[in-house]
Write a protein that holds these residues in place. Structure first.
Motif, PDB file in Angstrom:
ATOM      1  N   ALA A  83     -10.693 -12.650  13.562  1.00 35.36           N
ATOM      2  CA  ALA A  83     -11.580 -11.481  13.471  1.00 35.36           C
ATOM      3  C   ALA A  83     -11.148 -10.395  14.453  1.00 35.36           C
ATOM      4  N   PHE A  84     -10.792 -10.800  15.667  1.00 34.76           N
ATOM      5  CA  PHE A  84     -10.329  -9.822  16.648  1.00 34.76           C
ATOM      6  C   PHE A  84      -8.975  -9.238  16.261  1.00 34.76           C
ATOM      7  N   ILE A  85      -8.103 -10.065  15.729  1.00 38.32           N
ATOM      8  CA  ILE A  85      -6.776  -9.580  15.332  1.00 38.32           C
ATOM      9  C   ILE A  85      -6.899  -8.565  14.199  1.00 38.32           C
ATOM     10  N   TRP A  86      -7.669  -8.902  13.168  1.00 41.91           N
ATOM     11  CA  TRP A  86      -7.840  -7.967  12.044  1.00 41.91           C
ATOM     12  C   TRP A  86      -8.562  -6.699  12.476  1.00 41.91           C
ATOM     13  N   GLY A  87      -9.598  -6.866  13.296  1.00 39.08           N
ATOM     14  CA  GLY A  87     -10.319  -5.688  13.785  1.00 39.08           C
ATOM     15  C   GLY A  87      -9.422  -4.775  14.603  1.00 39.08           C
ATOM     16  N   SER A  88      -8.581  -5.372  15.440  1.00 41.32           N
ATOM     17  CA  SER A  88      -7.661  -4.594  16.253  1.00 41.32           C
ATOM     18  C   SER A  88      -6.603  -3.905  15.399  1.00 41.32           C
ATOM     19  N   LEU A  89      -6.076  -4.602  14.406  1.00 42.70           N
ATOM     20  CA  LEU A  89      -5.067  -4.001  13.538  1.00 42.70           C
ATOM     21  C   LEU A  89      -5.629  -2.843  12.715  1.00 42.70           C
ATOM     22  N   ILE A  90      -6.821  -3.018  12.182  1.00 47.74           N
ATOM     23  CA  ILE A  90      -7.440  -1.950  11.386  1.00 47.74           C
ATOM     24  C   ILE A  90      -7.762  -0.739  12.263  1.00 47.74           C
ATOM     25  N   THR A  91      -8.300  -1.001  13.457  1.00 48.05           N
ATOM     26  CA  THR A  91      -8.627   0.088  14.374  1.00 48.05           C
ATOM     27  C   THR A  91      -7.373   0.828  14.811  1.00 48.05           C
ATOM     28  N   PHE A  92      -6.306   0.076  15.123  1.00 51.66           N
ATOM     29  CA  PHE A  92      -5.052   0.709  15.525  1.00 51.66           C
ATOM     30  C   PHE A  92      -4.458   1.531  14.385  1.00 51.66           C
ATOM     31  N   SER A  93      -4.525   1.008  13.169  1.00 49.19           N
ATOM     32  CA  SER A  93      -3.980   1.729  12.017  1.00 49.19           C
ATOM     33  C   SER A  93      -4.716   3.045  11.786  1.00 49.19           C
ATOM     34  N   CYS A  94      -6.031   3.012  11.865  1.00 56.09           N
ATOM     35  CA  CYS A  94      -6.818   4.239  11.694  1.00 56.09           C
ATOM     36  C   CYS A  94      -6.523   5.232  12.815  1.00 56.09           C
ATOM     37  N   GLY A  95      -6.430   4.739  14.044  1.00 52.89           N
ATOM     38  CA  GLY A  95      -6.109   5.612  15.169  1.00 52.89           C
ATOM     39  C   GLY A  95      -4.734   6.217  15.051  1.00 52.89           C
ATOM     40  N   PHE A  96      -3.773   5.418  14.590  1.00 49.99           N
ATOM     41  CA  PHE A  96      -2.420   5.933  14.418  1.00 49.99           C
ATOM     42  C   PHE A  96      -2.373   6.986  13.315  1.00 49.99           C
ATOM     43  N   ALA A  97      -3.117   6.748  12.237  1.00 53.22           N
ATOM     44  CA  ALA A  97      -3.144   7.713  11.132  1.00 53.22           C
ATOM     45  C   ALA A  97      -3.753   9.047  11.581  1.00 53.22           C
ATOM     46  N   LEU A  98      -4.752   8.990  12.439  1.00 52.77           N
ATOM     47  CA  LEU A  98      -5.361  10.229  12.928  1.00 52.77           C
ATOM     48  C   LEU A  98      -4.492  10.928  13.964  1.00 52.77           C
ATOM     49  N   GLY A  99      -3.788  10.149  14.787  1.00 51.02           N
ATOM     50  CA  GLY A  99      -3.010  10.752  15.861  1.00 51.02           C
ATOM     51  C   GLY A  99      -1.578  11.058  15.514  1.00 51.02           C
ATOM     52  N   ALA A 100      -1.080  10.528  14.403  1.00 51.93           N
ATOM     53  CA  ALA A 100       0.327  10.693  14.042  1.00 51.93           C
ATOM     54  C   ALA A 100       0.758  12.151  13.831  1.00 51.93           C
ATOM     55  N   PRO A 101      -0.067  13.006  13.228  1.00 50.31           N
ATOM     56  CA  PRO A 101       0.391  14.394  13.060  1.00 50.31           C
ATOM     57  C   PRO A 101       0.648  15.108  14.378  1.00 50.31           C
ATOM     58  N   GLY A 102       0.113  14.599  15.453  1.00 49.41           N
ATOM     59  CA  GLY A 102       0.358  15.195  16.763  1.00 49.41           C
ATOM     60  C   GLY A 102      -0.668  16.235  17.133  1.00 49.41           C
ATOM     61  N   LYS A 103      -0.577  16.645  18.371  1.00 46.88           N
ATOM     62  CA  LYS A 103      -1.510  17.631  18.899  1.00 46.88           C
ATOM     63  C   LYS A 103      -1.058  19.030  18.481  1.00 46.88           C
ATOM     64  N   PRO A 104      -1.942  19.780  17.847  1.00 48.28           N
ATOM     65  CA  PRO A 104      -1.563  21.142  17.470  1.00 48.28           C
ATOM     66  C   PRO A 104      -1.462  22.045  18.701  1.00 48.28           C
ATOM     67  N   ALA A 105      -0.544  22.978  18.644  1.00 45.41           N
ATOM     68  CA  ALA A 105      -0.343  23.889  19.771  1.00 45.41           C
ATOM     69  C   ALA A 105      -1.390  24.998  19.757  1.00 45.41           C
ATOM     70  N   ASN A 106      -1.715  25.465  20.929  1.00 43.10           N
ATOM     71  CA  ASN A 106      -2.612  26.613  21.112  1.00 43.10           C
ATOM     72  C   ASN A 106      -3.964  26.417  20.446  1.00 43.10           C
ATOM     73  N   THR A 107      -4.533  25.255  20.599  1.00 43.82           N
ATOM     74  CA  THR A 107      -5.867  25.003  20.055  1.00 43.82           C
ATOM     75  C   THR A 107      -6.834  24.769  21.207  1.00 43.82           C
ATOM     76  N   HIS A 108      -7.921  25.488  21.174  1.00 44.19           N
ATOM     77  CA  HIS A 108      -8.939  25.348  22.211  1.00 44.19           C
ATOM     78  C   HIS A 108     -10.234  24.905  21.560  1.00 44.19           C
ATOM     79  N   LEU A 109     -10.905  23.972  22.204  1.00 46.99           N
ATOM     80  CA  LEU A 109     -12.176  23.484  21.677  1.00 46.99           C
ATOM     81  C   LEU A 109     -13.317  24.286  22.286  1.00 46.99           C
ATOM     82  N   ARG A 110     -14.206  24.714  21.436  1.00 47.83           N
ATOM     83  CA  ARG A 110     -15.410  25.391  21.885  1.00 47.83           C
ATOM     84  C   ARG A 110     -16.450  24.334  22.236  1.00 47.83           C
ATOM     85  N   PRO A 111     -17.516  24.704  22.928  1.00 51.13           N
ATOM     86  CA  PRO A 111     -18.550  23.716  23.241  1.00 51.13           C
ATOM     87  C   PRO A 111     -19.125  23.048  21.995  1.00 51.13           C
TER      88      PRO A 111
END
Length: 82
Positions: free
Chosen positions: A42-70
């Motif tokens: 359960a921990f292995i599958w949960g970790s793999l699924i969480t890592f896969s989702c995180g990698f999919a969201l972070g893979a495009p990289g950080k966009p340049a010149n982006t500022h977050l408003r409040p």
């Protein structure tokens, strides 16, 4: 919300999810130390699924010149808790 703003929020959420997936190693090691491996898949599958989702969201990289408003930061906080 503009696309670069959503990309930076996705990037930050991806890093959060990857950190969570890596931190699941501690309970896995605890299960191995106590020789109670029934819950290990359960921990292995949960970790793999969480890592896969995180990698999919972070893979495009950080966009340049982006500022977050409040408002964007409130959204990021809320979605990270969900």
């Amino acid at each position: 919300m503009a696309l670069p703003t959503l990309r930076i929020i996705g990037f930050i959420l991806g890093i959060f999810l990857i950190t969570l997936a890596v931190s699941m190693i501690i309970p896995m090691l605890t299960l191995l130390a106590y020789e109670s491996t029934d819950d290990l898949p359960a921990f292995i599958w949960g970790s793999l699924i969480t890592f896969s989702c995180g990698f999919a969201l972070g893979a495009p990289g950080k966009p340049a010149n982006t500022h977050l408003r409040p408002r964007d930061m409130y959204f990021l906080t809320t979605i990270s808790w969900v």
